[in-house]
Design an enzyme around this catalytic site. Sequence first.
Site, mmCIF file in Angstrom:
data_model
loop_
_atom_site.group_PDB
_atom_site.id
_atom_site.type_symbol
_atom_site.label_atom_id
_atom_site.label_comp_id
_atom_site.label_asym_id
_atom_site.label_seq_id
_atom_site.Cartn_x
_atom_site.Cartn_y
_atom_site.Cartn_z
ATOM 1 N N CYS A 1 -5.805 -2.559 2.445
ATOM 2 C CA CYS A 1 -5.798 -2.596 3.950
ATOM 3 C C CYS A 1 -7.017 -3.088 4.390
ATOM 4 C CB CYS A 1 -5.261 -1.246 4.484
ATOM 5 S SG CYS A 1 -4.402 -1.202 6.164
ATOM 6 N N GLU B 1 0.873 -1.000 -0.025
ATOM 7 C CA GLU B 1 -0.007 0.087 0.071
ATOM 8 C C GLU B 1 1.013 1.189 0.142
ATOM 9 O OE1 GLU B 1 -3.491 1.997 2.814
ATOM 10 O OE2 GLU B 1 -2.307 0.262 3.618
ATOM 11 N N LYS C 1 -8.851 3.096 -3.111
ATOM 12 C CA LYS C 1 -9.259 2.617 -1.830
ATOM 13 C C LYS C 1 -10.972 3.241 -1.440
ATOM 14 C CE LYS C 1 -7.695 2.116 3.038
ATOM 15 N NZ LYS C 1 -6.206 2.238 3.764
#
Length: 357
Positions: free
Chosen positions: A197, A76, A163
Amino acid sequence: MTSQQEMSLVTAAPPVNVDQIFPEVDMSAADSSLFVRATVVQASTVFYDTPATLDKAERLLAEAADNGSQLVVFPEAFIGGYPRGSSFELAIGARTAKGRDDFRKYHSSAIDVPGPEVERLAEMAKKYKVFLVMGVIEREGYTLYCTVLFFDSQGQFLGKHRKLMPTALERCIWGFGDGSTIPVFDTPIGKIGAAICWENRMPSLRTAMYAKGIEIYCAPTADARETWQASMTHIALEGGCFVLSANQFCHRKDYPPPPDYMFSGSEDSLTPDSVVCAGGSSIISPLGIVLAGPNYQGEGLITADLDLGDIARAKFDFDVVGHYSRPEVFSLNIREHPRKAVSFTTSKVTKDESVNK
């Protein structure tokens, strides 16, 4: 401890499933399963230095390719950096001049998509003949997004995933993705997608990806806790897919020294060699078997050979959007169109209309 130029390599062949009750019948003569060698990179960004980070990415990509990897997944925010420990001096109802300047520097380290950095990443994928999944901080105007970019082994930029749900203070630094960037790409080595995540904890997002047939589920993260491994194993079993989780391994010295960069609440207790992110990158099979990792020791390449035949073996037990679904009870609607704050509608003026005006 390894240097940035030469990384430690962790490889693993698929282990025996000790929980299997019945022995498998040897059907190797008729088996057409595809094996894919995959690598997850566990390494730190060169923070506030995007050109140097791209150089480091190429070194790591070259090493993975030399080991025969066909797919390489980076952590990430590898390009642009994960601003671990930084508060940007935010408080409810208040900002500071230094916090604003911290954001200015972070914004300068981000990349445009498309842009020259994306072109270089595409060239790397082509040069080393690998499928590349890269975590970046994407800049669109003055809003930043935590994004994953996908490239094929011919150097074609396939697309991106933004995201959907930044966590905690991330929400003040990054914008929110929408349903238009939840792709699963059908490639010669399998159907590939990514979730970043803690959005991996979102059941609806996972279900959307399962419904698109994901086979190689990439999970770039910043979570180095041992509890993260439970989530990765669950997703592999739930989705009947391979899960490739890539995290950075960082020391305090990988970030700028104070006062240029401060770890809020812990700076006084840190030394340059203090570990501020311990990695834990891993590769897990659709049967829930850990094929490689987790690595908490340092920077490294974590590699495993993926037997794509394991997907069918796992789906025989459980297919979450197939024979184990109950569409007459549950349904999920995904809005895949982009969500824009401003849209423009331009009407075309005909020749007759312009004459009459």
